[in-house]
Structure formats: C-alpha cells, structure tokens
Design a protein around this motif. Sequence first.
Motif, short mmCIF file in Angstrom:
data_model
loop_
_atom_site.label_atom_id
_atom_site.label_comp_id
_atom_site.label_asym_id
_atom_site.label_seq_id
_atom_site.Cartn_x
_atom_site.Cartn_y
_atom_site.Cartn_z
N HIS A 123 -0.04 -12.44 -5.70
CA HIS A 123 0.68 -13.64 -4.99
C HIS A 123 0.63 -14.88 -5.10
O HIS A 123 1.33 -15.63 -6.27
CB HIS A 123 1.40 -12.97 -3.81
N ASP B 23 6.67 -5.26 -8.09
CA ASP B 23 6.58 -6.04 -7.71
C ASP B 23 8.02 -5.04 -6.44
O ASP B 23 7.92 -5.39 -6.08
CB ASP B 23 6.18 -7.40 -6.27
N HIS C 173 4.97 -0.66 -7.60
CA HIS C 173 4.49 0.89 -6.50
C HIS C 173 5.77 1.28 -7.30
O HIS C 173 7.18 1.05 -7.30
CB HIS C 173 5.00 -0.11 -5.64
N LYS D 264 -7.38 -1.34 -3.04
CA LYS D 264 -5.95 -2.58 -2.83
C LYS D 264 -5.81 -2.55 -1.19
O LYS D 264 -5.63 -1.93 -0.47
CB LYS D 264 -4.37 -2.10 -3.19
N HIS E 95 1.29 -5.49 -11.43
CA HIS E 95 2.06 -5.19 -10.29
C HIS E 95 3.14 -4.20 -9.60
O HIS E 95 4.59 -5.03 -9.63
CB HIS E 95 1.51 -6.92 -9.43
ZN LIG Z 1 2.89 -4.83 -3.76
#
Ligand SMILES: [Zn+2]
Length: 389
Positions: free
Chosen positions: A237, A304, A69, A178, A67
């Motif tokens: 999460h 993340d 970005h 997503k 996960h």
């Molecule tokens: Zn995220």
Amino acid sequence: MNRKSLFCGRMVIPHPDASPIHKGAVLVEGGRILAVDSYEALRSTVSKGNIVDFHDLVLLPGLVDAHNHLSLDSALPNYLERMNDSECELTLRAVKTLEVDIRSGVTTSRCMGDRFFIDAYLKRAIQEGRFMGPRLVVATRGMRASHGHGFVGLPCDGVDALRKMIRENVKAGADLIKFYATGTIQDKPVIPCFYSAEEIQVIVEEASRVGLPTAAHCIGGPGLDLCLSAGVHTIEHGYYMTDRQIEALSRSTSMLVLTPSEFLADKSTLAPERAALFRRDREKVRERLSTVVKSDLFYAVGTDGMHGHLADEARYIVEAGASNLEAFRAVTLNGAKVCGLEGEVGSLEVGKWADIVVVNGNPFEEIAALSRVRAVIKEGNILFQEAHV
Ligand SMILES: [Zn+2]
C-alpha cells in the motif's frame, strides 16, 4: 497438453522492454513457451489443426495481481465485515473470485491473507486441475496485533505467539508471511504502528530462516521505517509515504506494492462512514501515488479484493503520471518479481509458463485495452475464450 500449439494474433507484446511483434505468434509445448516470433517464422512448426488464430487481437503475458485476497470481494455490500462469515461461505466466495480473476486476464495472483488456509487449499486444488484459477502465491493467515487494523488478519501478539503462528502457516503451505503493521487510513497526526520493532524483527527472522519472504501492510509513519530497517521484503500500500521514505525505500532491498483503487475508486459496497474517510484523503493519496510513479521506485500493483479490476489499477497508475509501458510492467514483470516468479511468468519468453492474455487493443497506446480481455491461456490451456473470438 504435450503437443505443440501455436497461438497467434495481430500483435504479440512479449515483454515491456521488447518491441511488439506484428503478426506474431507464441509456440507452446508442455505448458511452456518454446519460441516467440513472427507467425511466418513459426507457422511450419505445427500442423494446421494446432494453430489458434486470434486474428486482430493482441497477445500479452498473463497479468500478475500482486496483492489480492480470495475471500475478500469488494462487489459485496459491507465486504470488509463479511470476512467474518463462515468458513463455508468464504470458501464458496473464493472459488467464485478465482474465476472472475482469470476472466480478467490474471494468471498469477498473490494472496495476501485469507482465513482457514483457504488460499493454500485452493492453490493445491488448482495445481491438481480441480478448479480453474490463477497460479496462486499464498500468505495463508495474516497476523495483526490485538489493537491493530484489519478485517482479514487474525490477532497475534508477542514474539512467541508470532513464531507459533508463522510456523503453523508454513506447515499449511504459506509461500510468504504477511502481517499488518499499520491501519489503512491515517486518522491520527502520527500513523500508529501496532507491532514493536522486536516483533517485526522476529517475523522477518522466523520467515527468513525457512526461506520465506515477508510482507507488511503498511501505509507509512514510523512503522514503515521499522519495516525497512528490519528488511521486510514488500511494503503493501504505502499510501502516506513521505518523500524521505520513498527515497529510503528506493535505497533498501524492500519492494513496494501499490493498491490505488482502495482510495481512488468509488465503492458503493463500503459502509458510508468508511467510504467518506477514503474520499477525505483521496487527493492526498493521489498526490503521493503521483510522486511514487514519477520517481524511479520499483513497484508492482494489486487489486486488494477488487476482483476483475487489475486493468483499473493500471489506469490509476497511468493517470498518476506513469507511462503505459511502466503500468504494463507493473502488472506483468514487476508482479512476477514480487511473487518470486520472475523466471517463470510475467513475460512471454522461452522457457517460461505459457500464460497469455488476449486483448482487444494495444495497451502501449491505450491502457484500457487491458480491460478488454477476449481469451486467457494458462500453461498452454485456454481457460476462457469469448464466444465470437
Ligand atoms: Zn490486502
């Protein structure tokens, strides 16, 4: 690289369930693994000049960040708000974080939402050899409701608009879809879910029809129940899952991706009010994480936006009660499974991509060894190597 190469070291740990190979070696040709065995068994398969000896270091499968970005960089002050920066700025940032990720041993990264299709463009550029970076699995633009959470996702309401945005994402090269079902911190007695049951079902149906999995940003509450009954492929999460929901998740086809550092790491780059909220719920989230890792629930792990810190995520998992082996599995094989790439990466096995991370130490004995990356090999090419190695 079409010639055969042999990478060897003090130890090779090919797979969470395999015994480490002392004085082991990995034979590589055309970017793929031809054999994994002892150095003695493989030394005669290549000429001396094609042997890369990492001496007293340990060879592991390349790590999988499940996960991430690309444009979200938690090292920057107010990094959440900075997702609203210009396309040019976000792209430059993404190119930098790709390199940080590679140097930390991440050879496969699942990008869970970036603006402007930056992740899809960079995925292609990496495949074409124009940039150094992990193999990317991309969600392109994440979708959130207008009243919903998120600095990364874009507003999208109603089934027609959702179908349109999904179709545009697919056309741009999305590997998964997503959406943001909930916020990140529980600030009400009941965790709000910003999408309706109908909208969530439509997201899953629209993605499934073109063969793509779905991923929900979801911390718990009624939204988690809706995601499970709609068949969302991954729950991202899950900070506030109840015991009942952990049980329901384990019986479902959905998989869990943990991102513990959001709550457990002290981040000076967050706005002080937001950092205080994360701190407020830290012990609760730690207790929930501990329940998850001590259950038999499948999970992978992601940073993340904490680029370069996947080893810290693994450490948090261990501190919560997982064994070193389970944490190692989470950042290798389980990550590969979440990416749909378990046949390609996540372990050093014949036929898989030759993605190898070379570390100082044995992570089965000390999980922090994952943070001491000395070299990174992707598809048989050395992308990073410390000068003295
Ligand atoms: Zn995220």
